[in-house]
Design a protein around this motif. Structure first.
Motif, PDB file in Angstrom:
ATOM      1  N   VAL A   2     -10.441 -43.636 -61.896  1.00  0.00           N
ATOM      2  CA  VAL A   2      -9.458 -43.774 -62.936  1.00  0.00           C
ATOM      3  C   VAL A   2      -7.997 -43.950 -62.105  1.00  0.00           C
ATOM      4  CG1 VAL A   2      -8.037 -43.374 -64.808  1.00  0.00           C
ATOM      5  CG2 VAL A   2     -10.627 -43.244 -65.031  1.00  0.00           C
ATOM      6  N   TYR A   3      -7.253 -45.017 -62.183  1.00  0.00           N
ATOM      7  CA  TYR A   3      -6.068 -45.066 -61.427  1.00  0.00           C
ATOM      8  C   TYR A   3      -4.826 -45.040 -62.406  1.00  0.00           C
ATOM      9  CZ  TYR A   3      -8.752 -46.725 -57.485  1.00  0.00           C
ATOM     10  OH  TYR A   3      -9.882 -46.516 -56.613  1.00  0.00           O
ATOM     11  N   GLU A   4      -4.143 -44.215 -62.470  1.00  0.00           N
ATOM     12  CA  GLU A   4      -2.892 -43.935 -63.314  1.00  0.00           C
ATOM     13  C   GLU A   4      -1.588 -44.142 -62.658  1.00  0.00           C
ATOM     14  OE1 GLU A   4      -3.208 -39.482 -64.360  1.00  0.00           O
ATOM     15  OE2 GLU A   4      -5.293 -39.809 -65.630  1.00  0.00           O
ATOM     16  N   VAL A   5      -0.857 -45.133 -63.195  1.00  0.00           N
ATOM     17  CA  VAL A   5       0.261 -45.487 -62.420  1.00  0.00           C
ATOM     18  C   VAL A   5       1.728 -45.026 -63.197  1.00  0.00           C
ATOM     19  CG1 VAL A   5       1.646 -47.623 -61.931  1.00  0.00           C
ATOM     20  CG2 VAL A   5      -0.950 -47.831 -62.032  1.00  0.00           C
ATOM     21  N   ASP A   6       2.578 -44.521 -62.261  1.00  0.00           N
ATOM     22  CA  ASP A   6       3.765 -44.036 -62.734  1.00  0.00           C
ATOM     23  C   ASP A   6       4.977 -45.026 -62.362  1.00  0.00           C
ATOM     24  OD1 ASP A   6       5.928 -42.622 -63.684  1.00  0.00           O
ATOM     25  OD2 ASP A   6       5.572 -40.805 -62.120  1.00  0.00           O
ATOM     26  N   ARG A   7       5.783 -45.629 -63.337  1.00  0.00           N
ATOM     27  CA  ARG A   7       6.631 -46.606 -63.012  1.00  0.00           C
ATOM     28  C   ARG A   7       7.955 -45.713 -62.764  1.00  0.00           C
ATOM     29  NH1 ARG A   7       5.417 -51.923 -66.301  1.00  0.00           N
ATOM     30  NH2 ARG A   7       3.389 -51.805 -66.874  1.00  0.00           N
ATOM     31  N   ILE A   8       8.003 -45.558 -61.363  1.00  0.00           N
ATOM     32  CA  ILE A   8       9.144 -44.706 -60.897  1.00  0.00           C
ATOM     33  C   ILE A   8      10.592 -45.340 -60.901  1.00  0.00           C
ATOM     34  CG2 ILE A   8      10.070 -43.524 -58.955  1.00  0.00           C
ATOM     35  CD1 ILE A   8       7.469 -41.970 -59.882  1.00  0.00           C
ATOM     36  N   ARG A   9      10.706 -46.385 -60.657  1.00  0.00           N
ATOM     37  CA  ARG A   9      11.701 -47.305 -60.688  1.00  0.00           C
ATOM     38  C   ARG A   9      11.860 -48.733 -60.656  1.00  0.00           C
ATOM     39  NH1 ARG A   9      15.804 -49.329 -56.702  1.00  0.00           N
ATOM     40  NH2 ARG A   9      17.652 -48.913 -57.413  1.00  0.00           N
ATOM     41  N   ASP A  10      12.517 -49.322 -61.423  1.00  0.00           N
ATOM     42  CA  ASP A  10      12.780 -50.739 -61.354  1.00  0.00           C
ATOM     43  C   ASP A  10      14.138 -51.039 -61.280  1.00  0.00           C
ATOM     44  OD1 ASP A  10      10.093 -51.978 -62.345  1.00  0.00           O
ATOM     45  OD2 ASP A  10      10.163 -50.557 -63.815  1.00  0.00           O
ATOM     46  N   GLY A  11      14.683 -51.259 -59.935  1.00  0.00           N
ATOM     47  CA  GLY A  11      15.895 -51.804 -59.737  1.00  0.00           C
ATOM     48  C   GLY A  11      16.197 -53.418 -59.507  1.00  0.00           C
ATOM     49  N   ARG A  12      17.357 -53.572 -59.107  1.00  0.00           N
ATOM     50  CA  ARG A  12      17.554 -54.991 -59.137  1.00  0.00           C
ATOM     51  C   ARG A  12      16.810 -55.760 -57.786  1.00  0.00           C
ATOM     52  NH1 ARG A  12      24.247 -55.104 -59.221  1.00  0.00           N
ATOM     53  NH2 ARG A  12      23.779 -53.110 -57.913  1.00  0.00           N
ATOM     54  N   SER A  13      16.540 -55.026 -56.973  1.00  0.00           N
ATOM     55  CA  SER A  13      15.902 -55.670 -55.599  1.00  0.00           C
ATOM     56  C   SER A  13      14.612 -54.841 -55.448  1.00  0.00           C
ATOM     57  CB  SER A  13      16.835 -55.570 -54.494  1.00  0.00           C
ATOM     58  OG  SER A  13      18.110 -56.200 -54.673  1.00  0.00           O
ATOM     59  N   PHE A  14      14.311 -53.704 -55.737  1.00  0.00           N
ATOM     60  CA  PHE A  14      13.158 -52.820 -55.307  1.00  0.00           C
ATOM     61  C   PHE A  14      12.566 -52.333 -56.503  1.00  0.00           C
ATOM     62  CE2 PHE A  14      15.620 -53.165 -51.374  1.00  0.00           C
ATOM     63  CZ  PHE A  14      14.632 -53.020 -50.590  1.00  0.00           C
ATOM     64  N   THR A  15      11.409 -52.289 -56.518  1.00  0.00           N
ATOM     65  CA  THR A  15      10.481 -51.513 -57.623  1.00  0.00           C
ATOM     66  C   THR A  15       9.664 -50.559 -56.984  1.00  0.00           C
ATOM     67  OG1 THR A  15      10.697 -53.572 -58.888  1.00  0.00           O
ATOM     68  CG2 THR A  15       8.677 -51.891 -59.348  1.00  0.00           C
TER      69      THR A  15
END
Length: 314
Positions: A105-118
């Protein structure tokens, strides 16, 4: 993932009955059907918004292959990122051995969504415990300064013998990954490590040509994940070559500890790329290896660094 794809990934024997699979002289499956199974392995099942599930092939060694869990983790991260952002780096730790007999099982944490970097963090879990963690960064394509080291001068892949031809009678002694279906075509430029240990070569270097053994779909993330899978196949050979020992032929216990990759330029993993690996140091039962991926036209497309646990028993 469709039920048919999942079944093909988990039970290659059943898939082989449905699709003719070419076999090497040493009796190991290769070619497009085997590559299709790798693609199926990387096509994770989405069970929640940020939770995915993957399986391992039936012919897995006693623990999950590190390149597989790295590739699947990167797929999970990429499934939560806009398609216009390419992965440019990953940093991962192998925490516990994975059990190939049960799903991951792979659990994803959406740390950051910036203007250029994710930025994404992924934890791979079995039986309620983390076996692997990965942080990956994605970036919008942007112009900027550009330079790269040149590719070493080496013979072309078409002039070199296949992996099956080079393994020859050594396959039974080497065991491990040499005895399972091969989705990656590998051609050694330097002397293969199982031969170098006998001829006395002691250079901490390993060079191979690689490519996915068939045609891949036009999916940028998939090509990156296949490269991540391939990056774990021969990297630590550079450490072992320096000491004239190798898996199976000597009493070597090894495991990947951490793994980092930087992706510099676009590429296709189903076209030939040179994997140029070296080991700057080994100490404390750990070996450090670095690798550079060059496309067939000489472009530096990715850089890899890995530290592995390596115990040579007397």
């Amino acid at each position: 993932m469709t039920e048919a794809a999942r079944a093909a990934a988990a039970d290659p024997a059943a898939a082989a009955a449905a699709v003719p699979v070419p076999m090497t002289p040493d009796g190991v499956a290769y070619g497009q059907p085997v590559l299709d199974r790798l693609v199926a392995l990387l096509d994770l099942e989405r069970i929640e918004e940020n939770i995915f599930r993957g399986v391992s092939p039936a012919e897995s060694p006693v623990r999950v292959f590190g390149g597989q869990v790295a590739g699947q983790s990167l797929v999970a991260a990429g499934r939560t990122v806009p398609a216009d952002r390419r992965v440019h780096s990953l940093h991962a730790y192998f925490i516990r051995p994975g059990d190939p007999s049960i799903p991951i099982v792979y659990e994803v944490d959406r740390i950051r969504d910036g203007r250029s970097f994710t930025t994404r963090r992924v934890v791979a879990v079995q039986r309620g415990k983390a076996i692997f963690s990965l942080s990956a960064s994605f970036q919008l394509d942007q112009p900027g300064i550009d330079h790269a080291e040149p590719m070493p001068e080496v013979p072309g892949p078409e002039t070199l013998p296949t992996y099956a031809e080079q393994v020859g009678d050594y396959r039974e002694r080497i065991g491990g990954m040499s005895a399972v279906p091969r989705p990656i075509d590998i051609r050694y430029v330097t002397e293969p490590p199982w031969l170098a240990r006998e001829t006395g070569r002691r250079e901490a270097r390993n060079q191979v040509w690689m490519r996915a053994d068939g045609k891949l779909p036009d999916d940028d993330l998939l090509h990156v994940c296949v490269l991540a899978y391939a990056s774990d196949l021969t990297l630590l050979d550079a450490v072992l070559a320096r000491h004239g020992v190798y898996w199976g032929t000597d009493k070597v216990l090894g495991a990947s500890l951490d793994h980092a990759m930087w992706f510099h330029r676009p590429f296709r993993a189903d076209e030939w790329f040179l994997y140029d690996c070296a080991s700057p140091s080994a100490s404390g039962s750990r070996g450090l290896a670095t690798g550079r991926f060059f496309s067939h036209d000489g472009s530096l497309v990715a850089t890899v660094v890995q530290e592995g646990l390596l115990r040579v028993l007397s």
